[in-house]
Design an enzyme around this catalytic site. Structure first.
Site, short mmCIF file in Angstrom:
data_model
loop_
_atom_site.label_atom_id
_atom_site.label_comp_id
_atom_site.label_asym_id
_atom_site.label_seq_id
_atom_site.Cartn_x
_atom_site.Cartn_y
_atom_site.Cartn_z
N ASN A 1 7.87 -9.27 16.97
CA ASN A 1 7.10 -8.16 17.53
C ASN A 1 7.75 -7.01 16.46
OD1 ASN A 1 5.63 -8.80 19.44
ND2 ASN A 1 7.10 -8.49 21.08
N GLY B 1 9.61 -7.34 13.53
CA GLY B 1 9.39 -7.89 12.12
C GLY B 1 7.72 -7.62 11.60
N HIS C 1 23.34 3.54 18.99
CA HIS C 1 22.00 3.58 19.30
C HIS C 1 21.74 3.86 20.96
CE1 HIS C 1 18.13 2.43 19.32
NE2 HIS C 1 18.18 1.23 19.16
#
Ligand SMILES: NC(=O)c1ccc[n+]([C@@H]2O[C@H](COP(=O)([O-])OP(=O)(O)OC[C@H]3O[C@@H](n4cnc5c(N)ncnc54)[C@H](O)[C@@H]3O)[C@@H](O)[C@H]2O)c1
Length: 315
Positions: A15, A17, A180
């Site tokens: 998804n 990439g 993150h």
């Protein structure tokens, strides 16, 4: 004179990439190689051909190659690593550590062999540990190995602020530090709308809710999708980093960059404001932090150190 398009390889044609390949092609950033494992049986080739067939409609000139052979990625200028497994509902990014450390390690080893001068952008999670793994395996200069997290987290924050204020997303600027998602540290003083601090328009308690929604931005989507994690915005963020490098734009963006002396981090990857250009992370900007921001940043760094220590026992 040697003029040629940049060569961008994207490892992992899932998804994130494939969507990253889409954004890079649409922005005409260069020729693209989309690579996945042989077991995917034609998938990267199929997606690449499909994307190439869209080029007359959307008017981009790019050679787009699907492959399972690293020879096709040889001498890439930029490599984006999205290979690995994504989160499912109930999983944290850290739950991916053991599997993705092995995958990212093996991909990084192939890239070091075939594209020794490439600049690497890691996307696979848990992000800050995966970037460290790529640096360990490749031995590349640390400014040529970085992670995508902050551009996405900032985009989510900006999108929610624009939604709240009913203004164009273009008029919102923001900056975040740290890890993150869960451990990100929004810099409240840097969030502006048309150059005016958003605190002029949004009350502290409401701003705190928007920050929390940003922090949980990935989990909110995982819960809705049920079968995987977000990919349009993550892929768009990675493509923006590719653009900054191949067009030498000197963008000032938050990137998971290798900090040694900077912010007193001591040799780990953590999200910080950088200048991103043709030489990768060209400069890490150190800005003064409030006590609260310092505490949040220290928590982020501690989380990264603990993940990296656990990773060392797994690989
Ligand atoms: N940093 C971020 O902001 C961010 C955001 C979203 C997703 N992610 C992470 O990105 C990764 C990919 O997510 P996705 O949604 O695209 O998952 P996905 O399952 O759709 O795609 C992953 C792809 O990697 C491939 N792959 C696995 N092992 C490989 C190997 N050794 N070599 C090459 N390819 C390999 C798989 O075959 C698959 O096609 C996950 O780890 C996810 O957590 C990061």
């Amino acid at each position: 004179m040697s003029l040629r398009r940049a060569k961008i390889s994207i490892i992992g044609a899932g998804n994130v990439g494939a969507t990253c390949a889409h954004w890079c092609a649409a922005a005409e950033l260069g020729d693209i190689v989309l690579l996945d494992i042989p077991q995917t049986d034609g998938m990267p080739q199929g997606k690449s051909l499909d994307l190439f067939q869209a080029s007359p409609i959307w008017k981009y000139d790019a050679k787009i190659t699907g492959s399972t052979d690293y020879a096709d990625t040889a001498n890439s200028d930029v490599v984006v690593i999205t290979a690995g497994i994504p989160r499912k509902p109930g999983m944290s990014r850290d739950d991916l550590l053991a599997t993705n450390a092995k995958i990212v390690g093996s991909v990084a080893a192939e890239i070091a062999e075939t594209s020794p001068d490439a600049i690497l952008i890691i996307v696979s999670n848990p992000l800050d540990a995966m970037v460290q793994r790529a640096l360990q395996v490749t031995g590349f200069p640390s400014n040529h190995v970085m992670g995508q997290a902050g551009v996405l987290d900032t985009a989510r924050y900006r999108a929610f602020l624009a939604m709240e204020l009913g203004v164009s997303v273009e008029d919102i600027q923001a900056m975040l530090l740290g890890g993150h998602g869960d451990t990100m540290v929004p810099l409240t003083s840097c969030a502006t709308v048309g150059g005016i601090p958003v605190t002029h328009f949004i009350k502290p308690e409401r701003l705190a809710q928007i920050v929390q929604r940003t922090r949980d931005g990935g989990a909110e989507i995982v819960k809705l999708l049920k079968t995987g994690s977000a990919y349009y915005a993550p892929a768009g963020a990675a493509a923006q980093m590719v653009e900054a490098i191949v067009r030498d734009k000197k963008r000032l963006v938050p990137v998971a960059a290798y900090c040694d002396q900077e912010y007193g981090v001591g040799g780990y990857y953590v999200g910080v404001p950088v200048i991103l250009g043709a030489n990768g992370v060209e400069k890490i900007l150190e800005i003064p932090l409030s006590d609260e921001e310092k505490a949040g940043f220290a928590k982020s760094v501690a989380a990264v150190k603990s993940l990296v220590a656990t990773m060392a026992t797994l690989v």
